[in-house]
Design a protein around this motif. Structure first.
Motif, PDB file in Angstrom:
ATOM      1  N   ASN A  42      23.499 -49.384 -30.239  1.00 25.52           N
ATOM      2  CA  ASN A  42      22.654 -49.143 -30.945  1.00 25.52           C
ATOM      3  C   ASN A  42      21.167 -48.076 -30.921  1.00 25.52           C
ATOM      4  OD1 ASN A  42      21.839 -47.782 -33.526  1.00 25.52           O
ATOM      5  ND2 ASN A  42      23.182 -47.222 -34.034  1.00 25.52           N
ATOM      6  N   THR A  82      19.330 -46.439 -37.883  1.00 23.76           N
ATOM      7  CA  THR A  82      18.473 -46.801 -36.682  1.00 23.76           C
ATOM      8  C   THR A  82      17.864 -48.068 -37.761  1.00 23.76           C
ATOM      9  OG1 THR A  82      18.260 -45.646 -34.812  1.00 23.76           O
ATOM     10  CG2 THR A  82      17.358 -47.622 -34.848  1.00 23.76           C
ATOM     11  N   ILE A 258      27.446 -46.664 -32.523  1.00 20.39           N
ATOM     12  CA  ILE A 258      27.365 -46.386 -31.290  1.00 20.39           C
ATOM     13  C   ILE A 258      27.513 -44.430 -31.390  1.00 20.39           C
ATOM     14  CG2 ILE A 258      26.980 -48.191 -29.667  1.00 20.39           C
ATOM     15  CD1 ILE A 258      29.376 -46.975 -27.935  1.00 20.39           C
ATOM     16  N   LYS A 261      26.039 -41.871 -32.585  1.00 20.54           N
ATOM     17  CA  LYS A 261      24.613 -41.778 -31.807  1.00 20.54           C
ATOM     18  C   LYS A 261      25.122 -41.107 -30.103  1.00 20.54           C
ATOM     19  CE  LYS A 261      20.763 -44.024 -33.140  1.00 20.54           C
ATOM     20  NZ  LYS A 261      20.918 -44.755 -34.747  1.00 20.54           N
TER      21      LYS A 261
END
Length: 281
Positions: A42, A82, A258, A261
């Motif tokens: 991440n 994040t 993830i 992203k």
């Protein structure tokens, strides 16, 4: 005479930890390995996204305001995600160091993963659907189907996040109502990505011209559409497979952390595909 000097290990590790059976070690591996991999990827993908966004604003200052706002909005959303993921990692491996039970605690993962992933993936998919709408000469049936799937997975992601926060214990997600909403969320996300990739390939293929430079750009866009669509679909499929195949574990959190992203990076990479380096090495 007994020494009063204590090692760092004695300060950090409680005395009862010296006797650790195989069951405890197995429980640690089920939750620790997947989470730490998810957090590392991440953060890494956030760095990649930062570079991509920086290059975009340097190379394309004349893009439409709407496109710039989309890129900025996704980057801000990823920054918040994040930060939340970092909070969860610190709480799990820092504040609760030595507490094995804390490895399965949800912390803010309900918001960090399903909610943000659902919103970001839905936003990116709707943008691609808009592109398909333009390329297909405004084909309404296809666009309506894709919009329905994209909105369904986005809403399912938000519902999954709310239910995850209510359950709290990540090891009990498969036994709760999260099972249904999470399945709908990830299956719809994967299906929508596949249909978008196929549609982009079909309509871009029909856009070829007699000009070589234009055809090269179209070929690049076709390749990007297939690669990015396939990648996000595979990760969503991997997450739902791990979620269903390994109940009581936390393996699915690695791809889950993830997924958002990947969507953001895939969109900005598509924008940056127009970038040309002149006289480069």
């Amino acid at each position: 005479m007994r020494s009063t000097t204590h090692s760092l290990w004695e300060y950090l590790v409680p005395a009862h930890w010296y006797v650790i059976n195989d069951r405890v070690l197995q429980r640690c591996s089920q939750y620790f390995s997947a989470k730490i991999l998810g957090y590392l990827f991440n953060w890494g993908l956030y760095g990649v996204l930062t570079v991509q966004v920086y290059l975009y604003y340097l190379a394309f200052p004349r893009d439409r305001v709407g496109t710039k706002c989309l890129v900025l909005g996704l980057y801000l959303a990823e920054t918040i995600q994040t930060a939340l993921a970092t909070h969860d990692a610190f709480m799990t491996f820092g504040v609760n160091y030595g507490n094995i039970a804390a490895l399965s605690e949800g912390q803010l993962s309900g918001v960090t993963v399903p909610v943000f992933s659902g919103i970001i993936s839905c936003t990116v998919q709707l943008f691609y659907i808009y592109r398909i709408f333009i390329l297909s000469s405004k084909s309404k049936p296809l666009v309506l189907v894709l919009c329905s799937i994209a909105l369904a997975q986005g809403c399912a992601g938000i519902v999954t996040g709310i239910q995850t926060m209510q359950v709290g214990d990540l090891s009990r997600l498969q036994e709760s109502d999260v099972f249904v909403s999470c399945t709908v969320w990830l299956v719809c996300a994967a299906v929508c990505d596949v249909i978008i990739a196929i549609s982009m390939y079909y309509w871009l293929s029909k856009s070829e011209t007699r000009f070589r430079a234009t055809n090269v750009l179209i070929s690049k866009l076709i390749r990007l559409a297939i690669e990015t669509g396939s990648l996000t679909a595979m990760v969503a499929t991997l997450e739902i497979t791990l979620f269903l195949a390994f109940p009581g574990t936390d393996y699915h959190t690695a791809p889950a952390l993830i997924l958002a992203k990947l969507y953001s990076n895939s969109l900005v990479v598509t924008f940056n595909s127009r970038l040309r380096i002149v006289d480069g090495r």
